[in-house]
Design a protein around this motif. Structure first.
Motif, PDB file in Angstrom:
ATOM      1  N   ASP A  65      -6.337   5.436  -0.986  1.00  0.00           N
ATOM      2  CA  ASP A  65      -6.805   6.732  -0.487  1.00  0.00           C
ATOM      3  C   ASP A  65      -7.199   7.692  -1.609  1.00  0.00           C
ATOM      4  O   ASP A  65      -7.709   8.788  -1.328  1.00  0.00           O
ATOM      5  N   LYS A 101       0.853  -1.182   0.000  1.00  0.00           N
ATOM      6  CA  LYS A 101       0.000   0.000   0.000  1.00  0.00           C
ATOM      7  C   LYS A 101       0.885   1.228   0.000  1.00  0.00           C
ATOM      8  O   LYS A 101       1.889   1.271   0.717  1.00  0.00           O
ATOM      9  N   GLN A 108      -5.932  16.452   0.447  1.00  0.00           N
ATOM     10  CA  GLN A 108      -5.279  15.283   1.037  1.00  0.00           C
ATOM     11  C   GLN A 108      -3.760  15.402   1.027  1.00  0.00           C
ATOM     12  O   GLN A 108      -3.092  14.933   1.952  1.00  0.00           O
ATOM     13  N   SER A 117       1.073   5.148   0.880  1.00  0.00           N
ATOM     14  CA  SER A 117       0.389   6.155   1.687  1.00  0.00           C
ATOM     15  C   SER A 117       0.398   7.503   0.987  1.00  0.00           C
ATOM     16  O   SER A 117       1.160   7.752   0.051  1.00  0.00           O
ATOM     17  N   LEU A 118      -0.439   8.407   1.492  1.00  0.00           N
ATOM     18  CA  LEU A 118      -0.464   9.773   0.966  1.00  0.00           C
ATOM     19  C   LEU A 118       0.871  10.460   1.187  1.00  0.00           C
ATOM     20  O   LEU A 118       1.333  11.238   0.336  1.00  0.00           O
ATOM     21  N   THR A 159      -3.173   2.521  -4.319  1.00  0.00           N
ATOM     22  CA  THR A 159      -3.391   3.832  -3.688  1.00  0.00           C
ATOM     23  C   THR A 159      -4.856   3.936  -3.269  1.00  0.00           C
ATOM     24  O   THR A 159      -5.629   4.688  -3.875  1.00  0.00           O
TER      25      THR A 159
END
Length: 307
Positions: free
Chosen positions: A262, A181, A212, A183-184, A260
Motif C-alpha cells: 500500500d 502482508k 493513508q 496492512s496500513l 507493504t
C-alpha cells in the motif's frame, strides 16, 4: 576594480574556516598576510564582513550577502584559467555535498575511480541530509550536490542518476516478520525509528503515508543510518530506509524487509547544481564517471529477490 580575486579567496577561506589562522593554513599564507588582506578588503567595501564570537569569526549581514557572489566569481575565475591553459587532462578541486545513501554506496567507488583515472582531480566530499545539500549548493558552498528525491528550487538543475526505493524493515524476531502482508493499520500501531525531518528519506516516507495513515508513532529520530539499523536490530521497532542501505543486513538475515504494497516509496538519487554556474569540465567528468558505475547498482537491485 578596487578589490582582487586574492582578497575574495581570503574572504571565502575565513568564512569557511571561521578563523584567520585556519584560513592561513588552508591558503598556505601567513596569518598576518591573511589579516591584512581581509582588513584591506573590508576597507575597500566599507562594510564589516565578520563579527567575532569567542574564538570564531562569523559572517555579518554583509558577509552573508557577499559570500555566494564571491564563490561564483572564484568558480568563474577557475574556469577561465582552465580554458586559457587548454588543459588536456582534467585537474583541479571539485566540491560535492551528498546525502547519506549516495555518500555510503556510490561516492566512495566514484572517488576511488577518479583518483585512479584522473589523479590531478581532487574531490572534496561533505555528507548532509538532502535539505542541507540543496542549501549548500544554492549558497555556492559546493559545486554539485547528490540528493534523494525531488528538488523544487528553480535555481538548481537536477539530473537523475539512479532510481531507488525505500523499504520498511524490522528484525526477524518482530511479530510482523512472519506476515505475508503488512496492512496500513499494522503500520500505524507499530513503533518507528526514523530519519530526521529534512532528510530525503523522511520526506518520501511522509509523502507515502500522507492521507493513508493518520498517526505514525515515531519513537526516535536520528540522522545516522547505522544508528537506525542498530536500534531496529536490537529492539521491536520498524524502520524505513533506502533499499541500498539495508541490503547487506537482509542478505545476512539480521534484518527482514516487510511487504507493504500500500506504500509507494520509489525515489531517485540525483545530481543538482546551480543553473547559472555555466559549463564545468570537472562536473562533466564526475557525472560521466558516476554513470559508468551506476549500472552495477542497477543490476544489484534488479537481480535481487529481496525487494
Amino acid at each position: 576594480m578596487k578589490y582582487s580575486l586574492k582578497q575574495l579567496a581570503v574572504f571565502d577561506a575565513v568564512a569557511s574556516q571561521e578563523s584567520v589562522s585556519a584560513a592561513a593554513r588552508k591558503l598556505s599564507m601567513t596569518q598576518s598576510a591573511v589579516s591584512m588582506s581581509l582588513s584591506q578588503f573590508e576597507n575597500v567595501l566599507d562594510r564589516p564582513l565578520f563579527v567575532r564570537q569567542g574564538n570564531r569569526l562569523l559572517l555579518s549581514h554583509w558577509g552573508r550577502w557577499l559570500r555566494p557572489r564571491a564563490k561564483k566569481l572564484l568558480q568563474d575565475a577557475q574556469q577561465i584559467e582552465l580554458g586559457l591553459h587548454d588543459q588536456q587532462s582534467i585537474s583541479g578541486q571539485f566540491s560535492i555535498c551528498a546525502s547519506q545513501t549516495a555518500a555510503e554506496h556510490i561516492l566512495p567507488s566514484l572517488i576511488s575511480k577518479i583518483d585512479t583515472d584522473f589523479p590531478e582531480l581532487r574531490i572534496g566530499l561533505k555528507v548532509e541530509n538532502t535539505e542541507l545539500v540543496v542549501q549548500g549548493v544554492i549558497n555556492h558552498d559546493y559545486e554539485m550536490g547528490v540528493i534523494e528525491g525531488r528538488n523544487d528550487d528553480h535555481r538548481l538543475h537536477q539530473e537523475t542518476l539512479l532510481e531507488d526505493h525505500l523499504v520498511v524493515f524490522t528484525n526477524p524476531n518482530h511479530s510482523y516478520a512472519r506476515h505475508e502482508k503488512i496492512s496500513l493499520a499494522q503500520l500505524e500501531q507499530a513503533k518507528w525509528i526514523q530519519r530526521e525531518h529534512g532528510s530525503g528519506t523522511r520526506h518520501i516516507f511522509d509523502a507515502a503515508v500522507q492521507g493513508q495513515i493518520d498517526n505514525i508513532h515515531v519513537w526516535k529520530e536520528y540522522d545516522s543510518v547505522p544508528v537506525i539499523k542498530a536500534l531496529v536490530l536490537d529492539g521491536f521497532y520498524l524502520g524505513c530506509l533506502p533499499f541500498l542501505d539495508v541490503i547487506k543486513e537482509v542478505k545476512e538475515g539480521s534484518l527482514v524487509i516487510l511487504p507493504t504494497p500500500d506504500l509507494n516509496m520509489k525515489r531517485s538519487l540525483s545530481f543538482v547544481w546551480r543553473k547559472d554556474s555555466g559549463e564545468n569540465p570537472l562536473r562533466d567528468c564526475v557525472i560521466a564517471e558516476a554513470r559508468r558505475l551506476v549500472n552495477y547498482y542497477k543490476k544489484q537491485m534488479d537481480n535481487s529477490n529481496l525487494s
